[in-house]
Design an enzyme around this catalytic site. Structure first.
Site, PDB file in Angstrom:
ATOM      1  N   GLY A 176      11.909 102.203 -27.461  1.00 11.46           N
ATOM      2  CA  GLY A 176      12.831 100.874 -27.260  1.00 11.46           C
ATOM      3  C   GLY A 176      14.445 101.428 -27.036  1.00 11.46           C
ATOM      4  CG  ASN A 177      17.082  99.638 -25.193  1.00 14.06           C
ATOM      5  OD1 ASN A 177      17.478  98.505 -25.715  1.00 14.06           O
ATOM      6  ND2 ASN A 177      16.316  99.364 -24.036  1.00 14.06           N
ATOM      7  NE  ARG A 178      22.559 102.612 -31.020  1.00 15.64           N
ATOM      8  CZ  ARG A 178      22.305 102.845 -32.280  1.00 15.64           C
ATOM      9  NH1 ARG A 178      21.472 103.677 -32.790  1.00 15.64           N
ATOM     10  NH2 ARG A 178      23.318 102.471 -33.318  1.00 15.64           N
ATOM     11  CB  ALA A 233      18.642  97.365 -22.330  1.00  8.34           C
TER      12      ALA A 233
END
Length: 402
Positions: free
Chosen positions: A212-214, A279
């Site tokens: 995943g990402n932030r 994102a």
């Protein structure tokens, strides 16, 4: 949109950021509002009633059980007088007491006794802001109709840094004006179908782990709210996010990039505008494990395969929507954004720097929007304000393309 002629009740709670509140009063008055101020006892440890009386040209209110005021039910009179209530700074304690429905001082009593919209501008230590109970209290107030502006990320009074700074007074005024009664000039997006993606995607490795990402989804959710505010018919396709759905917005929840791709392609042919603020993970695991991978059996490496390119697919549709992408970059931001604009064949791209406290998981951002033959700097502002300005610009470009 303007706050000229509005009666604004400004509540100031305890915290070092209270020193900015007199400047906020001055800017609200410069924008044409009439301002009355209520100070909590905590606020008076940092600022004085005399200061606010001088800048507001109005009496300042501090006590619920004021004998003179109570003779005329002064707290109810103030609650009825206000067109809106703004609390800046809003401390963790004030947010908690409002969430609990307490009415143990003048400010909380006014908030409970009014039908005026409430705007909170939080300011506190970043650990206090990120505490689960503060986040829960804030979400409760949003669900009840409150608007939250900020906090901003940056250096704090105690020498630490993070999300907890009071939004700058000028930006608070701008955000209030954005949420005021709409202009009589209709937006080119009014009545149009606007499709927006937001948040991260989670690409499973096994049943308990993912890539995943932030991304928090704040920018995409703010854009959805701004589009709805100008009368667009908005569908928001969101990756995993705990943010509340903006009023008037249809929400579709997905988890993976492939799910988002399918949800977007099902709806994009009917949309007038597509804004890809999510994102999206570029890669997914080639073979997801069906059971949790044990430490002793962990592979030396994960085999990854590319995810579908949602933005490029929408841009390639025949008679497709006006497409707006985002370029979140850690370096060479404008060059990389320009390359992405060209490579994907899209109509517009919003470029922003990320990393080191920028872009993700913060309430503020800075955007430069590019399109073939032009660009516009939207500058560093609260994401809510940036979203409103971006939607105005998208409306301009949509109208120009007609």
């Amino acid at each position: 949109m303007s706050i000229r002629g509005e009666n604004i009740l400004l509540g100031v709670s305890g915290g070092i950021a209270a020193y900015k509140a007199p400047d906020l009063v001055r800017r609200l008055r410069d924008a044409g509002a009439t301002v009355r101020v209520v100070l909590t006892h905590g606020a008076q440890a940092f600022v004085t009633p005399l200061t606010f009386q001088a800048v507001s040209h109005q009496p300042v209110h501090t006590d619920l059980l004021d004998a003179d005021a109570e003779a005329g039910m002064g707290h109810l009179e103030l609650a009825r007088w206000a067109d809106r209530i703004v609390i800046a700074p809003a401390s963790a304690d004030t947010i908690a007491r409002l969430a609990a429905g307490l009415a143990d001082d003048l400010l909380t009593t006014l908030c409970l006794a009014t039908r005026a919209p409430l705007t909170l501008c939080p300011a506190m230590n970043h650990i206090m802001w990120q505490a689960p109970v503060t986040q829960q209290n804030t979400r409760q107030l949003i669900e009840r109709g409150a608007t939250v502006l900020g906090p901003m990320s940056g250096p704090l009074a105690e020498g630490e840094s993070g999300p907890g700074r009071l939004m700058e007074p000028a930006d608070i005024v701008t955000a209030l004006e954005q949420s005021a009664a709409p202009s009589t000039r209709p937006s080119p997006l009014a009545g149009q179908s606007v499709l927006i993606t937001a948040g991260p995607t989670h690409e499973p490795i096994d049943p308990v782990r993912f890539i995943g990402n932030r991304s928090s989804g704040r920018m995409g959710f703010a854009i959805a709210a701004a589009a709805a505010n100008v009368g667009a018919r908005v569908c928001l396709i969101s990756g995993p996010s705990r943010l509340p759905t903006p009023a008037g917005v249809e929400r579709v929840d997905v988890e993976t990039a492939e799910q988002m791709y399918q949800a977007v392609l099902d709806r994009a042919p009917q949309a007038a505008v597509f804004i890809a603020a999510a994102a999206v993970a570029d890669y997914r695991v080639e073979a997801r494990a069906m059971h949790k991978i044990k430490r002793d059996n962990q592979p030396d490496q994960l085999s990854l395969v590319p995810n579908p390119d949602i933005l490029k697919a929408v841009a390639g549709l025949t008679d497709g929507p006006l497409t707006v992408g985002f370029a979140a970059e850690t370096d060479d931001v404008l060059d990389n954004a320009h390359d992405k604009l060209t490579a994907k064949g899209i109509d517009m791209i919003a470029a922003n720097a990320v990393g080191e406290g920028k872009g993700f998981e913060v309430a503020d951002n800075a955007l430069t929007v590019l399109w073939p033959g032009g660009h516009r700097e939207l500058g560093h502002k609260a994401k809510t304000q940036l979203a409103a300005e971006l939607i105005d610009l998208v409306g301009e470009r949509f109208h120009a393309a007609d």
